[in-house]
Write an enzyme that holds these catalytic residues in place. Structure first.
Site, PDB file in Angstrom:
ATOM      1  N   HIS A 227       0.849  -1.190   0.000  1.00 16.76           N
ATOM      2  CA  HIS A 227       0.000   0.000   0.000  1.00 16.76           C
ATOM      3  C   HIS A 227       0.885   1.240   0.000  1.00 16.76           C
ATOM      4  CE1 HIS A 227       1.209  -0.332   4.171  1.00 16.76           C
ATOM      5  NE2 HIS A 227       0.828   0.914   4.363  1.00 16.76           N
ATOM      6  N   ASP A 229       1.042   5.114   1.943  1.00 18.39           N
ATOM      7  CA  ASP A 229       0.456   5.867   3.053  1.00 18.39           C
ATOM      8  C   ASP A 229      -0.359   7.015   2.473  1.00 18.39           C
ATOM      9  OD1 ASP A 229       1.738   4.175   4.806  1.00 18.39           O
ATOM     10  OD2 ASP A 229       3.446   5.506   5.126  1.00 18.39           O
ATOM     11  N   HIS A 285       4.768  -0.040  -0.280  1.00 17.73           N
ATOM     12  CA  HIS A 285       5.602  -0.810   0.641  1.00 17.73           C
ATOM     13  C   HIS A 285       4.751  -1.875   1.320  1.00 17.73           C
ATOM     14  CE1 HIS A 285       3.899   2.647   2.826  1.00 17.73           C
ATOM     15  NE2 HIS A 285       3.924   1.894   3.908  1.00 17.73           N
ATOM     16  N   ARG A 295       8.843  -9.182  15.125  1.00 16.88           N
ATOM     17  CA  ARG A 295       9.289  -7.865  14.667  1.00 16.88           C
ATOM     18  C   ARG A 295       8.321  -6.809  15.198  1.00 16.88           C
ATOM     19  NH1 ARG A 295       7.995  -4.799   9.959  1.00 16.88           N
ATOM     20  NH2 ARG A 295       9.592  -3.225   9.531  1.00 16.88           N
TER      21      ARG A 295
END
Length: 379
Positions: A227, A229, A285, A295
């Site tokens: 997607h 931002d 990204h 993570r």
């Protein structure tokens, strides 16, 4: 810790720790259609680094924002020990019992709270992650959902996040000025833009915390779907477990962002793409997961207030040309973006003006191939 019996059939909760395989609900097709290259190795796919302490950081910002739409930011002055405390507090929060986290679950239409990534509502597949979104302006009230009786953990979490927000808001103002200088504006022009648009003065911040648990089959799962931002720009603080990938063309490939201690990843968002008339382009990204390690990441999102119209700066439109995009508010653009997700279109092209050339729109960074891939997995 076993899943409470009353949550076993709750579709809003998935016990990642108990998973011994990736269920079909979390298995994504098409994850390996493009190769993945190492963005930490020397060469053309090395993720650009901008050092705020360098002699001419504006030039480095211009190159990175034009060519990548993202960069690693170092020399920013946010203390390393604060970043370590932020990461520790995030890990502690996601380690809370399921019942505690579910007290704060986001309801339909809610912007803040606990749950899967907000973007997940557009897809039939689930992502291998948990998240928590809150506004720094309402931090203590928002976090009482998790810690209704307050207490030491609540106080510690809020204190650390408020300290972090103070540093990041100052850094955001500094980076905004640097972005404007990277467009070629003089100090006087930067001041005039701020006097007219009041971008820095009115810029709002949102924080989104992410936990990507270790996964028994990371080739089938995805932490966060590809997607862009939606806002102006985003600072991403990530733990030393890599997982963030940027999409690049010619040839199409994913570039793994190295986990550099103390560095932020900066992503250009769609509204900044519009503000700069497409010169600084937003970047697709995604986040992948790891078989052996958890993570953690934190996204610090900057954008305009809801009522503000975002249109290309006059200074960003070349002489003799017209703006490539019409003016939109953030809520209006989110409505366009929702339609784009459900139709496979490009949200940026949907707000482009008819006079914009195909070349300008191609350079805008919108990637129909990726959007169509998203449509396929959501159908």
């Amino acid at each position: 810790m076993p899943t409470p019996s009353h949550l076993k059939n709750d579709p809003r909760y998935f016990d990642f720790r108990a998973a011994r395989r990736v269920p079909e609900s979390h298995a994504w097709p098409g994850l390996h259609d493009h190769p993945v290259v190492d963005g930490g190795a020397p060469g053309p796919d090395a993720v650009p680094v901008v050092d705020l302490g360098a002699v001419d950081p504006a030039a480095a910002v211009a190159r990175a924002a034009e060519q990548w739409g993202a960069f690693l930011l170092t020399g920013h002055g946010v203390p390393a020990e604060l970043l370590a405390r932020v990461e520790d507090r995030i890990a502690t929060m996601f380690a809370l019992p399921a019942d505690d986290k579910m007290r704060a679950v986001r309801g339909p239409g809610d912007a803040c709270g606990y749950g899967s990534p907000p973007i997940s509502s557009f897809f039939s597949k689930c992502m291998w992650s948990e998240g928590y979104t809150f506004s720094p302006a309402n931090l203590r009230a928002d976090l009482r959902k998790l810690w209704p009786k307050a207490g030491d953990d609540y106080t510690s979490f809020c204190d650390v996040m408020e300290e972090f927000h103070k540093h990041m808001r100052a850094l955001a103002d500094k980076l905004l000025e640097l972005f404007l200088m990277a467009l070629g504006l003089t100090d006087e022009q930067v001041g005039a833009v701020e006097a007219e648009r009041r971008i820095a003065e009115t810029m709002t911040a949102t924080m989104h915390l992410n936990w990507y648990p270790r996964c028994p089959d990371p080739r089938r799962a995805l932490g966060l779907i590809a997607h862009t931002d939606s806002g102006f720009f985003t600072f991403v603080l990530q733990s030393l477990v890599p997982g963030l990938q940027l999409f690049r063309h010619s040839p199409d490939r994913w570039v793994g962002v190295p986990a550099v201690p103390g560095a932020f990843v900066v992503n250009v968002g769609d509204l900044f793409h519009i503000l700069t008339n497409g010169r600084f382009h937003s970047v697709y990204h995604r986040a992948v997961v790891n078989r052996d390690l958890d993570r953690i990441s934190l996204g610090y999102f900057l954008g305009p207030p809801p009522h503000a119209k975002v249109a290309p700066l006059r200074e960003a439109v070349p002489p003799g040309r017209t703006p490539a995009y019409r003016a939109v508010t953030w809520p209006e653009y989110m409505g366009v973006r929702k339609k784009a997700f459900t139709t496979g279109a490009s949200a940026l092209k949907m707000v482009a003006l008819a006079a914009a050339t195909e070349l300008e729109l191609d350079d805008a960074g919108a990637d129909p191939a990726v959007v169509h891939q998203q449509l396929l997995v959501s159908s």
